[in-house]
Design a protein around this motif. Structure first.
Motif, PDB file in Angstrom:
ATOM      1  N   ASN A   1      40.552  44.266  36.851  1.00  0.00           N
ATOM      2  CA  ASN A   1      40.412  43.569  35.575  1.00  0.00           C
ATOM      3  C   ASN A   1      40.256  42.074  35.838  1.00  0.00           C
ATOM      4  OD1 ASN A   1      43.014  42.452  35.953  1.00  0.00           O
ATOM      5  ND2 ASN A   1      43.956  44.195  34.939  1.00  0.00           N
ATOM      6  N   LYS A   2      40.045  41.314  34.786  1.00  0.00           N
ATOM      7  CA  LYS A   2      39.738  39.891  34.966  1.00  0.00           C
ATOM      8  C   LYS A   2      40.912  39.059  35.465  1.00  0.00           C
ATOM      9  CE  LYS A   2      35.642  39.525  32.408  1.00  0.00           C
ATOM     10  NZ  LYS A   2      34.637  38.593  32.118  1.00  0.00           N
TER      11      LYS A   2
ATOM     12  N   GLU B   1      41.151  38.346  40.287  1.00  0.00           N
ATOM     13  CA  GLU B   1      39.880  37.913  40.844  1.00  0.00           C
ATOM     14  C   GLU B   1      39.863  38.139  42.346  1.00  0.00           C
ATOM     15  OE1 GLU B   1      39.080  33.832  39.977  1.00  0.00           O
ATOM     16  OE2 GLU B   1      40.349  33.113  41.576  1.00  0.00           O
TER      17      GLU B   1
ATOM     18  N   TYR C   1      35.693  40.400  40.200  1.00  0.00           N
ATOM     19  CA  TYR C   1      36.991  40.881  39.744  1.00  0.00           C
ATOM     20  C   TYR C   1      37.261  42.251  40.329  1.00  0.00           C
ATOM     21  CZ  TYR C   1      36.267  37.162  36.416  1.00  0.00           C
ATOM     22  OH  TYR C   1      36.027  35.946  35.865  1.00  0.00           O
TER      23      TYR C   1
END
Length: 160
Positions: free
Chosen positions: A50-51, A54, A47
């Motif tokens: 943040n998630k 990706e 990541y």
């Protein structure tokens, strides 16, 4: 990590980042003189920030030596994977082993391409080593990378 380096050296984080960028930009990709070897290609998901953002580390290694031939950081697209496969095809490989990703069938000639689970053991082991050595790629950690450029710089220093 950058935080621990800055804490140990008692300099700012931005200074550490500038030094990493300077070192990584000075590193030249080694010229590969190999011909007729076997290679493995794989992707490593991570990541960036943040998630929801990706990012993928796509790279190829020599099957016998384990040396990284080429890598690319970004989205897992046909264009990015083509950069890796094109650099391998210039080396006149005997075989190129990959996982079951369907994009590879269009990028690698059928006579060179081999999809087999047990033939990508070396690169899968290297994935685990990279995740262990570079905290920004660990799965469950508070460390993460904020930009693809910094991730690429760290990988360039790690691989070369």
């Amino acid at each position: 990590s950058i935080s621990s380096i800055s804490r140990l050296l008692k300099i700012s984080k931005s200074s550490v980042q500038r030094v990493i960028e300077r070192i990584a930009s000075a590193i030249e990709n080694p010229v590969n003189q190999e011909n007729g070897d076997q290679y493995e290609i794989d992707e490593l998901r991570t990541y960036c920030g943040n998630k929801q953002h990706e990012s993928w580390v796509m790279y190829a290694i020599n099957k016998t030596t384990g040396k990284v031939i080429d890598f690319c950081v970004g989205r897992r697209t046909k264009e990015n994977l083509k950069k890796i496969t094109d650099s391998l095809l210039l080396l006149n490989p005997k075989k190129i082993y990959t996982d079951g990703l369907t994009i590879y069938k269009t990028l690698i000639p059928e006579k060179l391409h081999k999809v087999f689970v047990h033939c990508t053991n070396k690169i899968e082991r290297k994935n685990l080593s990279i995740r262990t050595h570079l905290k920004r790629l660990s799965r469950k950690t508070i460390c993460f990378t904020r930009s693809n450029e910094m991730l690429e710089n760290c990988l360039r220093m790690y691989f070369v």
